[in-house]
Write a protein that holds these residues in place. Structure first.
Motif, PDB file in Angstrom:
ATOM      1  N   VAL A 226      -5.331  -6.709  -4.156  1.00  0.00           N
ATOM      2  CA  VAL A 226      -4.413  -5.671  -4.627  1.00  0.00           C
ATOM      3  C   VAL A 226      -3.045  -5.874  -3.984  1.00  0.00           C
ATOM      4  O   VAL A 226      -2.940  -6.060  -2.762  1.00  0.00           O
ATOM      5  N   ALA A 227      -2.012  -5.852  -4.823  1.00  0.00           N
ATOM      6  CA  ALA A 227      -0.631  -5.870  -4.326  1.00  0.00           C
ATOM      7  C   ALA A 227      -0.022  -4.503  -4.608  1.00  0.00           C
ATOM      8  O   ALA A 227       0.097  -4.096  -5.768  1.00  0.00           O
ATOM      9  N   PHE A 228       0.335  -3.780  -3.555  1.00  0.00           N
ATOM     10  CA  PHE A 228       0.959  -2.469  -3.698  1.00  0.00           C
ATOM     11  C   PHE A 228       2.459  -2.646  -3.907  1.00  0.00           C
ATOM     12  O   PHE A 228       3.120  -3.358  -3.140  1.00  0.00           O
ATOM     13  N   VAL A 229       2.972  -2.000  -4.951  1.00  0.00           N
ATOM     14  CA  VAL A 229       4.400  -2.116  -5.277  1.00  0.00           C
ATOM     15  C   VAL A 229       5.067  -0.761  -5.104  1.00  0.00           C
ATOM     16  O   VAL A 229       4.564   0.261  -5.573  1.00  0.00           O
ATOM     17  N   ASP A 230       6.207  -0.780  -4.449  1.00  0.00           N
ATOM     18  CA  ASP A 230       6.985   0.444  -4.271  1.00  0.00           C
ATOM     19  C   ASP A 230       8.467   0.079  -4.209  1.00  0.00           C
ATOM     20  O   ASP A 230       8.845  -0.868  -3.507  1.00  0.00           O
ATOM     21  N   GLY A 231       9.276   0.769  -4.966  1.00  0.00           N
ATOM     22  CA  GLY A 231      10.707   0.499  -4.961  1.00  0.00           C
ATOM     23  C   GLY A 231      11.065  -0.904  -5.390  1.00  0.00           C
ATOM     24  O   GLY A 231      12.064  -1.472  -4.918  1.00  0.00           O
ATOM     25  N   GLY A 232      10.246  -1.481  -6.288  1.00  0.00           N
ATOM     26  CA  GLY A 232      10.541  -2.820  -6.790  1.00  0.00           C
ATOM     27  C   GLY A 232      10.128  -3.949  -5.867  1.00  0.00           C
ATOM     28  O   GLY A 232      10.443  -5.109  -6.131  1.00  0.00           O
ATOM     29  N   LYS A 233       9.392  -3.637  -4.793  1.00  0.00           N
ATOM     30  CA  LYS A 233       8.962  -4.670  -3.851  1.00  0.00           C
ATOM     31  C   LYS A 233       7.462  -4.543  -3.584  1.00  0.00           C
ATOM     32  O   LYS A 233       6.906  -3.442  -3.652  1.00  0.00           O
ATOM     33  N   ILE A 234       6.835  -5.664  -3.280  1.00  0.00           N
ATOM     34  CA  ILE A 234       5.446  -5.630  -2.831  1.00  0.00           C
ATOM     35  C   ILE A 234       5.452  -5.274  -1.354  1.00  0.00           C
ATOM     36  O   ILE A 234       5.981  -6.012  -0.521  1.00  0.00           O
ATOM     37  N   VAL A 235       4.879  -4.129  -1.031  1.00  0.00           N
ATOM     38  CA  VAL A 235       4.912  -3.661   0.353  1.00  0.00           C
ATOM     39  C   VAL A 235       3.672  -4.088   1.133  1.00  0.00           C
ATOM     40  O   VAL A 235       3.680  -4.080   2.370  1.00  0.00           O
ATOM     41  N   GLU A 236       2.614  -4.451   0.383  1.00  0.00           N
ATOM     42  CA  GLU A 236       1.378  -4.872   1.060  1.00  0.00           C
ATOM     43  C   GLU A 236       0.446  -5.523   0.043  1.00  0.00           C
ATOM     44  O   GLU A 236       0.360  -5.088  -1.101  1.00  0.00           O
ATOM     45  N   THR A 237      -0.236  -6.591   0.469  1.00  0.00           N
ATOM     46  CA  THR A 237      -1.276  -7.220  -0.332  1.00  0.00           C
ATOM     47  C   THR A 237      -2.538  -7.296   0.505  1.00  0.00           C
ATOM     48  O   THR A 237      -2.493  -7.677   1.678  1.00  0.00           O
ATOM     49  N   ILE A 238      -3.667  -6.911  -0.109  1.00  0.00           N
ATOM     50  CA  ILE A 238      -4.904  -6.814   0.662  1.00  0.00           C
ATOM     51  C   ILE A 238      -6.089  -7.136  -0.237  1.00  0.00           C
ATOM     52  O   ILE A 238      -6.030  -6.942  -1.458  1.00  0.00           O
ATOM     53  N   GLU A 239      -7.160  -7.650   0.344  1.00  0.00           N
ATOM     54  CA  GLU A 239      -8.395  -7.828  -0.406  1.00  0.00           C
ATOM     55  C   GLU A 239      -8.946  -6.457  -0.773  1.00  0.00           C
ATOM     56  O   GLU A 239      -8.931  -5.529   0.039  1.00  0.00           O
ATOM     57  N   THR A 240      -9.445  -6.334  -2.001  1.00  0.00           N
ATOM     58  CA  THR A 240      -9.941  -5.045  -2.460  1.00  0.00           C
ATOM     59  C   THR A 240     -11.090  -4.540  -1.590  1.00  0.00           C
ATOM     60  O   THR A 240     -11.244  -3.334  -1.384  1.00  0.00           O
ATOM     61  N   ALA A 241     -11.888  -5.458  -1.057  1.00  0.00           N
ATOM     62  CA  ALA A 241     -13.003  -5.072  -0.192  1.00  0.00           C
ATOM     63  C   ALA A 241     -12.525  -4.337   1.052  1.00  0.00           C
ATOM     64  O   ALA A 241     -13.287  -3.583   1.676  1.00  0.00           O
ATOM     65  N   HIS A 242     -11.256  -4.538   1.424  1.00  0.00           N
ATOM     66  CA  HIS A 242     -10.705  -3.899   2.624  1.00  0.00           C
ATOM     67  C   HIS A 242      -9.643  -2.861   2.263  1.00  0.00           C
ATOM     68  O   HIS A 242      -8.717  -2.603   3.035  1.00  0.00           O
ATOM     69  N   LEU A 243      -9.798  -2.275   1.077  1.00  0.00           N
ATOM     70  CA  LEU A 243      -8.783  -1.353   0.567  1.00  0.00           C
ATOM     71  C   LEU A 243      -8.498  -0.210   1.530  1.00  0.00           C
ATOM     72  O   LEU A 243      -7.349   0.212   1.695  1.00  0.00           O
ATOM     73  N   PHE A 244      -9.519   0.288   2.203  1.00  0.00           N
ATOM     74  CA  PHE A 244      -9.340   1.425   3.094  1.00  0.00           C
ATOM     75  C   PHE A 244      -8.702   1.031   4.427  1.00  0.00           C
ATOM     76  O   PHE A 244      -8.414   1.889   5.255  1.00  0.00           O
ATOM     77  N   ASN A 245      -8.484  -0.262   4.610  1.00  0.00           N
ATOM     78  CA  ASN A 245      -7.816  -0.733   5.826  1.00  0.00           C
ATOM     79  C   ASN A 245      -6.335  -1.012   5.604  1.00  0.00           C
ATOM     80  O   ASN A 245      -5.682  -1.609   6.462  1.00  0.00           O
TER      81      ASN A 245
END
Length: 256
Positions: free
Chosen positions: A223-242
């Motif tokens: 998962v790549a989290f996008v906010d304000g036109g930028k990727i703020v974090e990329t993480i494996e879905t298995a570790h979504l809560f981290n």
């Protein structure tokens, strides 16, 4: 070789409001980079206005970035020649959010699904009918649906038709642009399960663009989290809560 590489994509929109004397630049996205490997689903997750749609349009070749590049199967989408463009347009398909506006309402289900086949394949009408029947069964519909029009189908059924059209040419990558957000919860789950089954069966790769944390959590590998036109974090879905970024945490916690 990675299937798709998005490298430092930037797109700035020029806007002129009613009370602005001069046009101002509003950044759609800035410095967006990610990689999609074969058989992988990457979720692009963000709230409304975060820049998700701009990313999707650039990946599909519908919107040229101001800077940066998109490389698909070793070919730069925006510097490719006509022959290369024909190949990557075949191998890169899309399922849009609105299943009704994505098709011609005058077409039958057979015509909708057969459209890409007619553009890229040479087959007899009998062969075409056989392939369309197989595709309908693959997405959980019946060959009896072939002669129906969009008015005779529910939103969930029509989205399955759109998925059948997207997989007709056996593409390498499918962009899923909010594919279930317009459907009710039960149908959403059915479509997501089916997309996951197709991914496993055919080794498909997905770029899932969504604001729905639950959908992304179900289907995506990363998962790549996008906010304000930028990727703020990329993480494996298995570790979504981290996840660590405040925006990522807020989105995840709001969904569970």
């Amino acid at each position: 070789m990675s299937l798709l590489i998005a490298d430092q994509l930037t797109k700035t929109y020029s806007t002129a409001g009613l009370f602005r004397s001069k046009a101002s630049n509003v950044s759609g996205i800035s410095g967006i980079s990610f990689v999609i490997e074969e058989g992988m689903c990457l979720g692009i997750l963000g709230e409304s206005g975060a820049g998700k749609s701009t990313i999707g349009k650039i990946i599909l070749g519908l919107l040229r970035p101001d800077s940066g590049s998109v490389t698909f199967q070793g070919t730069n989408l925006y510097t490719s020649n006509r022959a290369q463009q024909k190949k990557w347009r075949r191998d890169l398909q899309v399922v849009f959010q609105d299943s009704y506006s994505a098709i011609n309402p005058r077409m039958t289900v057979r015509q909708i699904i057969a459209e890409p086949l007619r553009n890229y394949e040479r087959m007899s009408l009998r062969e075409e009918e056989h392939v369309v029947c197989e595709l309908l069964e693959t997405v959980g519909l019946s060959s009896n649906d072939m002669r129906k029009t969009s008015k005779e189908m529910s939103g969930g059924q029509l989205q399955r038709v759109n998925i059948a059209r997207a997989i007709a040419l056996k593409p390498k990558l499918i962009v899923l642009d909010e594919p279930v957000s317009s459907l009710d919860m039960i149908v959403q789950k059915q479509i997501l399960i089916h997309l996951n089954e197709l991914k496993e069966k055919y080794g498909l790769s997905y770029l899932l663009i969504s604001h729905d944390v639950l959908a992304v959590n179900f289907l995506s590998d990363h998962v790549a989290f996008v906010d304000g036109g930028k990727i703020v974090e990329t993480i494996e879905t298995a570790h979504l809560f981290n996840c660590m970024h405040p925006v990522s945490k807020r989105m995840v916690l709001s969904a569970f």
